[in-house]
Each structure stands twice: as C-alpha cells, then as structure tokens.
Design a protein around this motif. Sequence first.
Motif, PDB file in Angstrom:
ATOM      1  N   SER A 199      52.820  37.505  24.192  1.00  0.00           N
ATOM      2  CA  SER A 199      54.340  39.198  23.800  1.00  0.00           C
ATOM      3  C   SER A 199      54.870  37.911  24.702  1.00  0.00           C
ATOM      4  O   SER A 199      55.429  37.551  25.649  1.00  0.00           O
ATOM      5  CB  SER A 199      53.828  40.154  24.183  1.00  0.00           C
ATOM      6  OG  SER A 199      55.285  40.532  24.514  1.00  0.00           O
ATOM      7  N   LEU A 200      56.150  38.185  24.172  1.00  0.00           N
ATOM      8  CA  LEU A 200      57.826  37.724  24.757  1.00  0.00           C
ATOM      9  C   LEU A 200      58.004  38.774  26.049  1.00  0.00           C
ATOM     10  O   LEU A 200      58.743  39.198  27.247  1.00  0.00           O
ATOM     11  CB  LEU A 200      58.551  37.612  24.542  1.00  0.00           C
ATOM     12  CG  LEU A 200      58.895  36.387  23.513  1.00  0.00           C
ATOM     13  CD1 LEU A 200      59.541  35.762  22.538  1.00  0.00           C
ATOM     14  CD2 LEU A 200      58.581  34.953  24.319  1.00  0.00           C
ATOM     15  N   ASP A 201      57.185  40.060  25.570  1.00  0.00           N
ATOM     16  CA  ASP A 201      57.676  41.302  26.394  1.00  0.00           C
ATOM     17  C   ASP A 201      57.019  41.006  27.913  1.00  0.00           C
ATOM     18  O   ASP A 201      56.019  41.582  27.632  1.00  0.00           O
ATOM     19  CB  ASP A 201      57.326  43.054  25.365  1.00  0.00           C
ATOM     20  CG  ASP A 201      57.546  44.426  26.155  1.00  0.00           C
ATOM     21  OD1 ASP A 201      57.219  44.253  28.049  1.00  0.00           O
ATOM     22  OD2 ASP A 201      57.790  45.135  25.449  1.00  0.00           O
ATOM     23  N   THR A 202      57.893  40.987  28.675  1.00  0.00           N
ATOM     24  CA  THR A 202      57.157  41.319  29.968  1.00  0.00           C
ATOM     25  C   THR A 202      56.246  42.175  30.806  1.00  0.00           C
ATOM     26  O   THR A 202      55.725  42.174  30.948  1.00  0.00           O
ATOM     27  CB  THR A 202      58.509  40.508  31.440  1.00  0.00           C
ATOM     28  OG1 THR A 202      58.874  39.374  30.621  1.00  0.00           O
ATOM     29  CG2 THR A 202      57.890  40.583  32.853  1.00  0.00           C
TER      30      THR A 202
ATOM     31  N   PRO B   4      47.528  42.726  15.688  1.00  0.00           N
ATOM     32  CA  PRO B   4      48.553  42.806  14.446  1.00  0.00           C
ATOM     33  C   PRO B   4      48.414  44.560  15.067  1.00  0.00           C
ATOM     34  O   PRO B   4      48.119  45.537  15.243  1.00  0.00           O
ATOM     35  CB  PRO B   4      47.115  42.606  13.299  1.00  0.00           C
ATOM     36  CG  PRO B   4      46.488  42.603  13.538  1.00  0.00           C
ATOM     37  CD  PRO B   4      45.807  41.996  15.505  1.00  0.00           C
ATOM     38  N   GLY B   5      49.878  45.341  14.512  1.00  0.00           N
ATOM     39  CA  GLY B   5      50.223  46.556  14.617  1.00  0.00           C
ATOM     40  C   GLY B   5      51.267  46.639  16.017  1.00  0.00           C
ATOM     41  O   GLY B   5      51.258  48.164  16.453  1.00  0.00           O
ATOM     42  N   LEU B   6      50.604  45.268  16.651  1.00  0.00           N
ATOM     43  CA  LEU B   6      51.647  45.370  18.884  1.00  0.00           C
ATOM     44  C   LEU B   6      52.382  44.556  18.766  1.00  0.00           C
ATOM     45  O   LEU B   6      53.176  44.325  19.558  1.00  0.00           O
ATOM     46  CB  LEU B   6      49.999  45.380  19.567  1.00  0.00           C
ATOM     47  CG  LEU B   6      50.070  45.511  20.960  1.00  0.00           C
ATOM     48  CD1 LEU B   6      50.987  47.534  20.522  1.00  0.00           C
ATOM     49  CD2 LEU B   6      49.238  45.474  21.060  1.00  0.00           C
ATOM     50  N   THR B   7      51.918  43.251  18.070  1.00  0.00           N
ATOM     51  CA  THR B   7      52.606  41.620  18.629  1.00  0.00           C
ATOM     52  C   THR B   7      52.926  40.545  17.487  1.00  0.00           C
ATOM     53  O   THR B   7      53.995  40.119  17.717  1.00  0.00           O
ATOM     54  CB  THR B   7      51.947  41.354  19.986  1.00  0.00           C
ATOM     55  OG1 THR B   7      50.487  40.223  18.926  1.00  0.00           O
ATOM     56  CG2 THR B   7      51.652  41.650  20.674  1.00  0.00           C
TER      57      THR B   7
ATOM     58  N   ARG C 193      46.591  52.165  14.530  1.00  0.00           N
ATOM     59  CA  ARG C 193      47.353  51.569  13.272  1.00  0.00           C
ATOM     60  C   ARG C 193      46.588  50.434  13.677  1.00  0.00           C
ATOM     61  O   ARG C 193      46.114  49.419  12.851  1.00  0.00           O
ATOM     62  CB  ARG C 193      48.283  51.386  13.200  1.00  0.00           C
ATOM     63  CG  ARG C 193      49.727  50.557  12.565  1.00  0.00           C
ATOM     64  CD  ARG C 193      50.675  50.269  12.863  1.00  0.00           C
ATOM     65  NE  ARG C 193      50.842  50.203  14.298  1.00  0.00           N
ATOM     66  CZ  ARG C 193      52.588  49.999  14.215  1.00  0.00           C
ATOM     67  NH1 ARG C 193      53.509  50.318  13.165  1.00  0.00           N
ATOM     68  NH2 ARG C 193      53.071  49.214  15.775  1.00  0.00           N
ATOM     69  N   VAL C 194      46.239  49.764  15.231  1.00  0.00           N
ATOM     70  CA  VAL C 194      46.114  48.095  15.636  1.00  0.00           C
ATOM     71  C   VAL C 194      44.880  48.060  15.082  1.00  0.00           C
ATOM     72  O   VAL C 194      43.776  47.118  14.513  1.00  0.00           O
ATOM     73  CB  VAL C 194      46.111  48.124  17.030  1.00  0.00           C
ATOM     74  CG1 VAL C 194      45.196  46.816  17.697  1.00  0.00           C
ATOM     75  CG2 VAL C 194      47.789  47.557  17.355  1.00  0.00           C
TER      76      VAL C 194
END
Length: 186
Positions: free
Chosen positions: A46-49, A88-91, A139-140
């Motif tokens: 992920s790019l979200d720190t 899936p459903g998160l990243t 969802r994930v």
Amino acid sequence: ACLEVCAEFRNPVALITKSALVTRDRDLLADLARDHAAVVFVSVTSLDTDLAGKLEPRGARPAHRLRAIRELAAAGIPVGVMVAPIIPGLTDHEMPAILDSAAAAGATTAGYTVMRLPHAVKDVFLHWLEDHAPGKKDRVLSRVREIRGGKLNVSTWSERMRGEGIFAEQIRELFSLAARRAGLAS
C-alpha cells in the motif's frame, strides 16, 4: 556474507524484500548486476502510510521502499516492484498508483500476488480485520473466498498466487493495463 560469496563465484541472485535495508548491499548487487547476475524486487502492499503501518508494522514504510527502488536503480541494479499481497476489497484499488510510483522511482518490471490465508495466517488476519477494518471485513473475506473457490486459501501451485474467477480476472486485467501504462514489463 552470503552475497559476498555469490559475488565471488558470480552466482546469480534474485531478491524479493519488503525491507529498505537491501540498499546496504547495493555495492555487491551492482557488481553482480554488471554480469547480469542480480535483480531485486521490492514488495509494496500500500502507498497509504497509515494502512501500511497497520498491515506490516515491522516493515519499511512505502516511502522508504520507493527510495530503495530509486537507490538500487541508480546503482545500476535491475529492480522491480511486487504489488504484494493485493488484498481484495482493501488494497486492490491502489495497484495503478503503486505501479506508477515504482516506475517513477526506477523500477523496470513488476509482478503481483493476491492474498491467501493459509493456516495460522488466517486467524492473525481475521483478528487484524476486526481491530483495524471491521467495516470492510465482510467485503474482504467475500472477495478472497470468491477468488479462492469459496475458501480462504488454495494451495494448488498454479492458482495460489493469482486466484480464479471474476475478481481475480479483474485484478489481472487492472495489473496488466496499469503496468503497461507505467512502462513496466511483467
């Protein structure tokens, strides 16, 4: 020490890491790369720190991983990015941005794997979802089961890293398009 032995005997090396510490060995890797005997893949989830810190608390943060790609590429070492694991459903929606960022940092090739939840990993991740993403848990897990034929894990060699079904195909197509757009070979 292992890399020193590989360099001495010109033994090819391929590394996949989540650690920015790989840059400590760039002199040995560059030496091997001059003989086309080294490649490094840096995994970016992920790019979200904030999310990355929660997912991989002991792993290097996204900016550090991208800096490692930049430093390795500048040293003449072939470097790629692994979008891994895609959750899936998160990243999964971050894949194009990860590929673009890695290409801008100097990566020339890319790959991906889709999350699977074998054995004890399943329990750890289920607990993680409860703690950090309870609103996304259903969802994930639904998407993982869809990709894994109704299960959370499939061990079959040809299926375990990519999955099957419509969501797996969507991920495959998105990766292919985004990698091509970023100029990355797969």
